[in-house]
Each structure stands twice: as C-alpha cells, then as structure tokens.
Design a protein around this motif. Sequence first.
Motif, PDB file in Angstrom:
ATOM      1  N   PRO A  37      -1.168  -3.328  50.888  1.00 62.35           N
ATOM      2  CA  PRO A  37      -1.613  -2.496  52.017  1.00 62.35           C
ATOM      3  C   PRO A  37      -0.431  -1.755  52.646  1.00 62.35           C
ATOM      4  O   PRO A  37       0.592  -2.366  52.963  1.00 62.35           O
ATOM      5  CB  PRO A  37      -2.227  -3.487  52.998  1.00 62.35           C
ATOM      6  N   LEU A  38      -0.579  -0.444  52.796  1.00 57.50           N
ATOM      7  CA  LEU A  38       0.484   0.392  53.355  1.00 57.50           C
ATOM      8  C   LEU A  38       0.098   0.870  54.748  1.00 57.50           C
ATOM      9  O   LEU A  38      -1.076   1.145  55.009  1.00 57.50           O
ATOM     10  CB  LEU A  38       0.730   1.607  52.454  1.00 57.50           C
ATOM     11  N   GLU A  39       1.083   0.980  55.623  1.00 60.68           N
ATOM     12  CA  GLU A  39       0.889   1.530  56.966  1.00 60.68           C
ATOM     13  C   GLU A  39       1.991   2.536  57.235  1.00 60.68           C
ATOM     14  O   GLU A  39       3.142   2.330  56.840  1.00 60.68           O
ATOM     15  CB  GLU A  39       0.927   0.420  58.013  1.00 60.68           C
ATOM     16  N   ALA A  40       1.626   3.639  57.916  1.00 57.98           N
ATOM     17  CA  ALA A  40       2.580   4.713  58.175  1.00 57.98           C
ATOM     18  C   ALA A  40       2.805   4.897  59.669  1.00 57.98           C
ATOM     19  O   ALA A  40       1.938   4.601  60.490  1.00 57.98           O
ATOM     20  CB  ALA A  40       2.073   6.009  57.560  1.00 57.98           C
ATOM     21  N   TYR A  53       6.127  11.162  57.798  1.00 58.89           N
ATOM     22  CA  TYR A  53       5.706   9.792  58.059  1.00 58.89           C
ATOM     23  C   TYR A  53       6.552   8.826  57.251  1.00 58.89           C
ATOM     24  O   TYR A  53       6.849   9.076  56.082  1.00 58.89           O
ATOM     25  CB  TYR A  53       4.233   9.594  57.671  1.00 58.89           C
ATOM     26  N   PHE A  55       6.476   5.021  55.752  1.00 60.84           N
ATOM     27  CA  PHE A  55       5.460   4.002  55.479  1.00 60.84           C
ATOM     28  C   PHE A  55       6.091   2.811  54.778  1.00 60.84           C
ATOM     29  O   PHE A  55       7.143   2.914  54.149  1.00 60.84           O
ATOM     30  CB  PHE A  55       4.306   4.571  54.642  1.00 60.84           C
ATOM     31  N   GLY A  57       4.756  -1.397  53.184  1.00 61.06           N
ATOM     32  CA  GLY A  57       3.722  -2.403  53.003  1.00 61.06           C
ATOM     33  C   GLY A  57       4.232  -3.487  52.085  1.00 61.06           C
ATOM     34  O   GLY A  57       5.182  -3.288  51.331  1.00 61.06           O
ATOM     35  N   ASP A 169      -0.293  10.606  56.670  1.00 61.14           N
ATOM     36  CA  ASP A 169      -0.429   9.225  57.137  1.00 61.14           C
ATOM     37  C   ASP A 169      -0.897   8.340  55.971  1.00 61.14           C
ATOM     38  O   ASP A 169      -2.071   8.348  55.611  1.00 61.14           O
ATOM     39  CB  ASP A 169      -1.447   9.189  58.283  1.00 61.14           C
ATOM     40  N   SER A 171      -2.088   5.293  54.942  1.00 59.46           N
ATOM     41  CA  SER A 171      -2.692   4.052  55.445  1.00 59.46           C
ATOM     42  C   SER A 171      -3.810   3.630  54.497  1.00 59.46           C
ATOM     43  O   SER A 171      -4.987   3.751  54.813  1.00 59.46           O
ATOM     44  CB  SER A 171      -3.217   4.245  56.864  1.00 59.46           C
ATOM     45  N   PHE A 172      -3.419   3.194  53.314  1.00 56.33           N
ATOM     46  CA  PHE A 172      -4.355   2.723  52.297  1.00 56.33           C
ATOM     47  C   PHE A 172      -3.632   1.724  51.411  1.00 56.33           C
ATOM     48  O   PHE A 172      -2.445   1.466  51.610  1.00 56.33           O
ATOM     49  CB  PHE A 172      -4.935   3.883  51.471  1.00 56.33           C
ATOM     50  N   ASP A 173      -4.322   1.163  50.448  1.00 57.83           N
ATOM     51  CA  ASP A 173      -3.716   0.192  49.536  1.00 57.83           C
ATOM     52  C   ASP A 173      -3.168   0.875  48.295  1.00 57.83           C
ATOM     53  O   ASP A 173      -3.862   1.670  47.662  1.00 57.83           O
ATOM     54  CB  ASP A 173      -4.743  -0.851  49.069  1.00 57.83           C
TER      55      ASP A 173
END
Length: 193
Positions: A37-40, A53, A55, A57, A169, A171-173
């Motif tokens: 799971p990634l977050e930015a 951005y 990121f 994870g 952004d 924000s997904f796997d």
Amino acid sequence: MKLRKLFWMGILLIPLLACEDVNESTETSAELDVPIPLEAVMIESAASPMDLYSFDGSAAFCLGNKDNVKDCPGMIMGVVPGSGAKLHFDGIGEFEEIHSLALEWGYGKFGSTEFEMQPSVDLLKDGEVLTSSNITIDIDEVLVPVIQEMDSNPRIFVFIRLSGWSNFDVSFDARMKVPIVVESEELSPRFTL
C-alpha cells in the motif's frame, strides 16, 4: 558348505541392494503476491510549476504464510528464484507519471519489529518514468539477494519498502509478483526395503 555360505550371503545382500533412495523433499512452483500500500504527500515547492508528490509504502511477509506457498507439502527447506518477477502499478492514469522509484528491503526474526535493512536500489534509470502505458517493472535482478536470504533461512520475516516521487497522488497498492520454486520436506513417512 561353500554353497550354503554363498546362499546366506546372497539372502543378506538382497535387502541392501533392493533399498531405494527415499526422496525426502519436494519442489513446488509458487508465486509470491505481495501488495504494497502506497501513500503520497504533496511537496511544497515554489521552484516547480507542477504539483509534486512524495510517496512511500511498505509490506512485510513470512514465506511460510504467503497464500500459495501454504500448499507446499511440508516444512520449507529452501527457495530458488523463478524468472519473471514484476512490480506492477495499476492505478496510474493518463498524464500521470512516477519519476523516481526506489526499493529497500530487510529481514528479521518472525514477530520482530527490527529488521536488518539493505541498501536502497533505484528501479528507474535516469530519464525513465512510469506512465499508464508502462506500469510494470522487471525486478528479477533486484530480488536475487532477497531470495538468497530466504533460501538460507526460510523462516525469516521479509520487509519491503517502496519510495519515490510523482506528479500525482499515489494512493493505491503496488503489487510485487515473484515466481519461486520452494523445496519442502516430505511429511508422509515412507518405509521401503
């Protein structure tokens, strides 16, 4: 008398010569499927006219607890890399680009929160970007040391971290798919003569 001795020697040698080598291990093809799971976070920069951005994870797994490795017939003894390991990004849209991507990995004892981290590896060459038409990276060479470590100790806990920057952004796997061959110990006892 001599004939009787030869007869008894023959009787004693027959079981020794008739024994088969017992194959105590089995090889099973499997594929590690590890979602990361990634977050930015948006980077504040007055120097750039576009949004940037950062990121990252991470994911952690133990070889014996991965879904299709559970189907191995016994206790895992070793791991051999297959070919075709990929890192896949399915959430990249049109005009969205990942400009930098690094993978870092480490290992530790199962249940531990401390990992022996290895140096980070850049997955994108200079000028290379990931776009909606190019969403997969070949990571066979990058994962060789990871699989060698799992082979030397199949019970370790493996930690994977991805980081980089993009113009959107993230924000997904990301999905890491790694074909391997698992050598496991036979569980069914056999008696052969």
